[in-house]
Design a protein around this motif. Structure first.
Motif, mmCIF file in Angstrom:
data_model
loop_
_atom_site.group_PDB
_atom_site.id
_atom_site.type_symbol
_atom_site.label_atom_id
_atom_site.label_comp_id
_atom_site.label_asym_id
_atom_site.label_seq_id
_atom_site.Cartn_x
_atom_site.Cartn_y
_atom_site.Cartn_z
ATOM 1 N N THR A 139 0.842 -1.188 0.000
ATOM 2 C CA THR A 139 0.000 0.000 0.000
ATOM 3 C C THR A 139 0.881 1.244 0.000
ATOM 4 O O THR A 139 2.101 1.179 0.191
ATOM 5 C CB THR A 139 -0.936 0.022 1.216
ATOM 6 O OG1 THR A 139 -0.146 0.158 2.406
ATOM 7 C CG2 THR A 139 -1.738 -1.278 1.307
ATOM 8 N N SER A 140 0.230 2.394 -0.181
ATOM 9 C CA SER A 140 0.980 3.656 -0.175
ATOM 10 C C SER A 140 1.573 3.926 1.201
ATOM 11 O O SER A 140 2.632 4.561 1.313
ATOM 12 C CB SER A 140 0.062 4.809 -0.595
ATOM 13 O OG SER A 140 -1.067 4.897 0.273
ATOM 14 N N GLN A 180 -4.648 -0.908 -5.161
ATOM 15 C CA GLN A 180 -4.626 -0.610 -6.577
ATOM 16 C C GLN A 180 -4.426 0.883 -6.808
ATOM 17 O O GLN A 180 -4.594 1.701 -5.897
ATOM 18 C CB GLN A 180 -5.926 -1.094 -7.221
ATOM 19 C CG GLN A 180 -6.128 -2.597 -7.108
ATOM 20 C CD GLN A 180 -7.462 -3.027 -7.653
ATOM 21 O OE1 GLN A 180 -8.509 -2.756 -7.086
ATOM 22 N NE2 GLN A 180 -7.431 -3.681 -8.799
ATOM 23 N N PRO A 181 -4.105 1.284 -8.050
ATOM 24 C CA PRO A 181 -3.889 2.705 -8.337
ATOM 25 C C PRO A 181 -5.091 3.584 -8.022
ATOM 26 O O PRO A 181 -4.931 4.758 -7.693
ATOM 27 C CB PRO A 181 -3.574 2.708 -9.844
ATOM 28 C CG PRO A 181 -2.997 1.359 -10.105
ATOM 29 C CD PRO A 181 -3.730 0.430 -9.195
ATOM 30 N N LEU A 221 -7.212 -4.910 -2.491
ATOM 31 C CA LEU A 221 -7.512 -6.324 -2.685
ATOM 32 C C LEU A 221 -6.789 -7.113 -1.603
ATOM 33 O O LEU A 221 -5.602 -6.866 -1.337
ATOM 34 C CB LEU A 221 -7.063 -6.793 -4.069
ATOM 35 C CG LEU A 221 -7.740 -6.144 -5.275
ATOM 36 C CD1 LEU A 221 -7.138 -6.689 -6.564
ATOM 37 C CD2 LEU A 221 -9.243 -6.389 -5.251
ATOM 38 N N ASN A 222 -7.490 -8.047 -0.991
ATOM 39 C CA ASN A 222 -6.918 -8.869 0.074
ATOM 40 C C ASN A 222 -6.746 -10.308 -0.416
ATOM 41 O O ASN A 222 -7.742 -10.972 -0.744
ATOM 42 C CB ASN A 222 -7.809 -8.846 1.318
ATOM 43 C CG ASN A 222 -7.852 -7.476 1.960
ATOM 44 O OD1 ASN A 222 -6.941 -6.671 1.784
ATOM 45 N ND2 ASN A 222 -8.905 -7.196 2.703
ATOM 46 N N PRO A 259 -9.187 1.828 -17.427
ATOM 47 C CA PRO A 259 -7.741 1.681 -17.685
ATOM 48 C C PRO A 259 -7.394 1.726 -19.167
ATOM 49 O O PRO A 259 -6.236 1.948 -19.515
ATOM 50 C CB PRO A 259 -7.426 0.308 -17.072
ATOM 51 C CG PRO A 259 -8.733 -0.409 -16.989
ATOM 52 C CD PRO A 259 -9.761 0.649 -16.759
ATOM 53 N N LEU A 260 -8.391 1.539 -20.049
ATOM 54 C CA LEU A 260 -8.126 1.618 -21.484
ATOM 55 C C LEU A 260 -7.681 3.014 -21.893
ATOM 56 O O LEU A 260 -7.032 3.183 -22.929
ATOM 57 C CB LEU A 260 -9.374 1.219 -22.268
ATOM 58 C CG LEU A 260 -9.825 -0.238 -22.145
ATOM 59 C CD1 LEU A 260 -11.145 -0.451 -22.856
ATOM 60 C CD2 LEU A 260 -8.761 -1.174 -22.707
ATOM 61 N N ASN A 261 -8.036 4.030 -21.101
ATOM 62 C CA ASN A 261 -7.631 5.392 -21.420
ATOM 63 C C ASN A 261 -6.153 5.640 -21.169
ATOM 64 O O ASN A 261 -5.631 6.698 -21.540
ATOM 65 C CB ASN A 261 -8.462 6.390 -20.601
ATOM 66 C CG ASN A 261 -9.918 6.411 -21.024
ATOM 67 O OD1 ASN A 261 -10.216 6.373 -22.200
ATOM 68 N ND2 ASN A 261 -10.810 6.447 -20.051
#
Length: 599
Positions: free
Chosen positions: A114-115, A161-162, A167-168, A331-333
């Motif tokens: 994590t951050s 995630q970004p 997620l665990n 995320p496609l962008n």
């Protein structure tokens, strides 16, 4: 034999005495500060061990510890926390003041990605070289540190995630071993739960780390997985996957080669490659011997009859439904990608297609399907399209070109009443918001031309309906039941789609005894139909010649309307016959009057 047994017994006693003496003479706590400094010197991470270290002799000489943490510089949370740590050490190196660790085992560990656990420099702190004097070991420079094996048992991985969601990975069991040539073997299993869905997986393989960090290569021999939960097939989605992976630090290139994937009864193979430098690039080239989207998406046929049969899928509870999100966050962008996939067999919503080819590109959220075509029985389809996910709403544009496809499965796939059979051809242009079938029924617009060969209305025979009504209204007319065919050689129409309503214009159809024209509309949201036909039956009549001639030339209004579940129809033949009889009576009256005047 007795001498051999005596020798072995003496050897065992000597080893036991040596280990006992070593345990008594060497204090494992002497290694505490040394290990912490070595970890910090090699990685910069700070290792903390609570409590005393103690020996564990059987079945493996080990050092046991209490709670341990590993924290990056400036981080507010440790990257690793474990209630227990076990270090399996080699015996002989201890005699020469070397700590050789065969295996590090952490039980009940928590790994935070994590951050809060990332390395972080103090605000405004200058970048300075590391003071090597602070890392000098006071335990003795003649000691060395070596780890060959790592094992995690019943552990937890928290992966942020970004977008900030976490997620665990629970029940993590991981083991890794490497030799002096940095050839690594690994075994990994875990469980991931999200939105009431559970993914269980396990994998094992080998990795070549001899050229790390410049490059890495790995081979996953076999990975097994099972995905279960709401909105999925009852038995879930399960299968196996294997591949060869490669990573090159220069340019951050990666590759997945020799992919072999099975998912229920679907099989996919191919290669994936790309680069993460700057703007990520992704290239996908796949081949599917069989891709069954029905079993993967949980779709199945429901309803017993052809008219009422439709496709359904198990519905998730409300809490499991994903929230409607802004498609600009897709995320496609953030990537450019190419996709090429060949499907020998594709199954979708009860239909089977063969030799399906799909070529697509994505440029910062603009997907272009330059080729999407395939075959089905005697027909084929082509669906070039574009999908734009750069804005809040997903915008879709497609130009369907269908040739001689069976119309009944198509109607069933789109949850429309199966009232027609035959070979359908469509050319048109459609556009709208959203990609689901429900979105297509509600938010799409467009135009298309429709042609149907060997068309047959299920349960409706227009010729027989009109002839039977004529016999009931007038006993002077009869019909030939054998000529009362309900199949049309061809049926055509122009269609306009506007937010769920299909307007049909210029409906034209004919067979050897009948022609029809018509117009109307189909409301897909309210599941209703209202279509008005003008049917002219030119053949199959017997009886009164004048009445037959009149029926052969007169269009009969036939209206089909109402809900799809309980449709109704009206046939205004009686009014036409009464009008014809009235006209005939007036005609004869005028003839009689003219005869009286001349007489």
């Amino acid at each position: 034999m007795r001498r051999l047994i005596t020798t072995l017994a003496i050897l065992v006693v000597v080893l036991a005495a040596g280990m006992t003496a070593l345990v008594l003479l060497v204090n494992p706590n002497d290694f505490r500060n040394y290990m912490a400094r070595q970890v910090e010197q090699r990685s910069g991470y700070k290792m903390t061990i609570d409590g005393n270290l103690r020996w564990h002799v059987w079945p493996q000489l080990s050092i046991l510890s209490g709670r341990m943490t590993l924290q990056a510089p400036g981080a507010t949370q440790p990257v690793i926390t474990a209630d227990n740590m076990r270090l399996d050490v080699n015996l002989l190196p201890l005699l020469s003041h070397r700590l050789s660790v065969k295996q590090v085992m952490l039980k009940g560990a928590v790994l935070r990605l994590t951050s809060d656990s990332q390395r972080r420099s103090p605000d405004g702190a200058p970048v300075a070289p590391v003071d090597s004097s602070q890392l000098t070991s006071t335990f003795g420079d003649d000691w060395s540190f070596d780890i060959a094996n790592l094992r995690l048992s019943d552990s937890l991985v928290i992966w942020q995630q970004p977008d900030g969601n976490e997620l665990n990975l629970r029940g993590v069991n991981f083991s890794m071993s490497q030799d002096r040539h940095r050839q690594v073997s690994f075994d990994f299993s875990s469980q991931l739960s999200r939105n009431l869905r559970t993914l269980q997986f396990s994998l094992n393989g080998e990795m070549d780390a001899s050229q790390y960090p410049d490059r890495l290569s790995a081979q996953v021999d076999e990975a097994q997985y099972q995905l279960s939960g709401p909105d999925l097939p009852e038995e879930g989605i399960k299968g196996k996957v294997s591949f060869d992976a490669g990573w090159q630090n220069t340019g951050e290139h990666f590759s997945l080669k020799n992919i072999m994937l099975s998912a229920n009864d679907s099989q996919i193979d191919g290669n994936i490659s790309g680069s993460l430098t700057g703007y990520p690039q992704l290239n996908v080239n796949l081949h599917a011997a069989n891709l069954n989207l029905d079993t993967l998406m949980g779709c199945e046929l429901s309803g017993g009859s052809e008219q009422s049969g439709a496709l359904s899928r198990s519905q998730p509870p409300i809490i499991a439904l994903p929230a409607i999100d802004n498609s600009a966050n897709s995320p496609l962008n953030k990537i450019d990608a190419t996709l090429a996939i060949v499907m020998d067999k594709l199954q979708w919503r009860g239909m089977t297609f063969n030799n399906v080819q799909l070529d697509a590109t994505n440029h910062k959220g603009l997907l272009t399907f330059s080729r999407f075509n395939g075959k089905s029985a005697e027909g084929n389809f082509s669906l070039p399209a574009s999908i734009n996910v750069r804005g809040k709403y997903t915008l879709v544009s497609v130009k369907p070109d269908l040739q001689d496809l069976d119309v009944a499965p198509l109607l069933k796939a789109f949850d429309l009443p199966v009232v027609l059979s035959g070979k359908l051809s469509v050319q048109g242009a459609l556009a709208g918001k959203g990609m689901s079938l429900e979105a297509a029924k509600q938010d799409w617009q467009g135009n298309a031309s429709l042609q149907l060969q060997e068309a047959k209305f299920s349960g409706l025979n227009f010729v027989r309906m009109i002839q039977q009504a004529a016999r009931r209204s007038n006993g002077l007319v009869q019909s030939d039941e054998q000529e009362a065919t309900g199949t049309l050689q061809q049926l055509s129409a122009s269609a306009n789609l506007n937010n769920g309503v299909i307007s049909l214009k210029d409906i034209q159809g004919e067979n050897q005894v009948m022609t029809l024209q018509g117009q109307g509309q189909v409301d897909m949201q309210h599941r209703t139909t209202d279509v008005l036909f003008a049917v002219t039956v030119a053949g199959g009549w017997k009886g009164d010649s004048q009445l037959v001639q009149y029926l052969q030339k007169t269009p009969i209004p036939l209206r089909i309307y109402g809900s799809w579940d309980n449709p109704d129809y009206s046939l205004h033949l009686d009014d036409i016959l009464r009008s014809q009889l009235k006209d005939e009576a007036l005609k004869r009256l005028h003839q009689w009057q003219n005869g009286q005047i001349k007489g």
